[in-house]
Motif scaffolding. Sequence first.
Motif, PDB file in Angstrom:
ATOM      1  N   THR A 222       0.812  -1.138   0.022  1.00 26.55           N
ATOM      2  CA  THR A 222      -0.306   0.090  -0.168  1.00 26.55           C
ATOM      3  C   THR A 222       0.909   1.813   0.029  1.00 26.55           C
ATOM      4  O   THR A 222       0.460   2.190   0.136  1.00 26.55           O
ATOM      5  CB  THR A 222      -1.018   0.181   1.004  1.00 26.55           C
ATOM      6  N   LEU A 249      -9.766  -4.967  -0.242  1.00 26.36           N
ATOM      7  CA  LEU A 249     -10.315  -4.108   0.116  1.00 26.36           C
ATOM      8  C   LEU A 249      -8.775  -3.171   1.524  1.00 26.36           C
ATOM      9  O   LEU A 249      -9.014  -1.726   0.986  1.00 26.36           O
ATOM     10  CB  LEU A 249     -11.208  -3.657   1.226  1.00 26.36           C
ATOM     11  N   ARG A 250      -8.430  -4.054   1.087  1.00 29.23           N
ATOM     12  CA  ARG A 250      -6.410  -3.364   2.338  1.00 29.23           C
ATOM     13  C   ARG A 250      -5.841  -2.659   1.201  1.00 29.23           C
ATOM     14  O   ARG A 250      -5.881  -1.643   2.096  1.00 29.23           O
ATOM     15  CB  ARG A 250      -6.096  -4.845   2.693  1.00 29.23           C
ATOM     16  N   ASN A 252      -7.110  -0.986  -1.701  1.00 32.95           N
ATOM     17  CA  ASN A 252      -6.875  -0.291  -2.264  1.00 32.95           C
ATOM     18  C   ASN A 252      -7.682  -0.094  -3.332  1.00 32.95           C
ATOM     19  O   ASN A 252      -7.228   0.740  -4.538  1.00 32.95           O
ATOM     20  CB  ASN A 252      -7.223   1.031  -2.065  1.00 32.95           C
ATOM     21  N   ASP A 254      -8.856  -2.203  -7.408  1.00 28.23           N
ATOM     22  CA  ASP A 254      -9.621  -2.175  -8.229  1.00 28.23           C
ATOM     23  C   ASP A 254     -10.267  -3.899  -8.405  1.00 28.23           C
ATOM     24  O   ASP A 254      -9.506  -4.727  -7.704  1.00 28.23           O
ATOM     25  CB  ASP A 254      -9.643  -2.440  -9.831  1.00 28.23           C
TER      26      ASP A 254
END
Length: 290
Positions: A222, A249-250, A252, A254
């Motif tokens: 990330t 999700l972690r 962020n 697509d």
Amino acid sequence: MSTPRFLTLPPGVRSTSIETAAGSFAALEALPVSGVPERWPALLVPGLTGSKEDFIAVLQTLAQSGRRVIAIDMRGQFETSGPDDPSAYTCAALGNDVDLLAQAIGEGEPVHLVGHSFGGLVTREAVIDGRTKFASYTLMSSGPAAIVGPRERAGRAMLRELPELGMEQLWHSRMEPEALAAGVPDEIVSFLRKRLFSNSPAGMVTMTREVLSAPDRCGELTQVEVPVLVLYGEHDDGWPPSMQSEMALRLNADCVVVPGSVHSPAVEAPETTAAALVRFWNAAEARSRG
């Protein structure tokens, strides 16, 4: 084991090799019909028991989006040679190879990077620790850490059997029966056998250990400024779909779920998979250039 449904190279796709500071890597190269790529290139990296042929069904479509697209055999896989030294097959060492491949392919341009299954664990090493600034990064049927479930059990069984019994027994006791039970055509079964026996035994053992023990590096990923796509089959039997959704999700990222696919979307649903990659790549380029 990813199993290509055909081996005939489509128009515009050819066998080649990519030269790097770490040596030569066997590859399949796809170019647009015009022969002149107008968009940034892409590098596709297969999984543990796979090879560049796992991407045959998507290469032509991906190239028609205006790109040079390269699928490779990793070090010690199929037609890329490798040493007997186990340290050459860690995720970090293979990730360094991917970094060098991206530099050679990009020639100063950003490169779209795709890692399938174990190839996802390898390619993230290049994204996190390498020198290349990637145009985008796709984790295809891969996960945040060590593999789980039935494929974990199969990997542990292989670690027990391979050093003692060798490739021949692994083929006859497990891989050949699985292929025949699935109705794989004789031509493809012959290819799968040739591919397995061409792999480095030291590489197979080390890469299996790596996929069974990989740490979670999502936090580090990330911190890298790169668009990320998580793409997987709705029936994935590797990392569970719920785990891959949570990873997206972690990160962020697509997220694309490929209907009807299991663990090899590029084989099982090539048009859906290629369309999703092209959309993601085009959007990433538009944001970067905008």
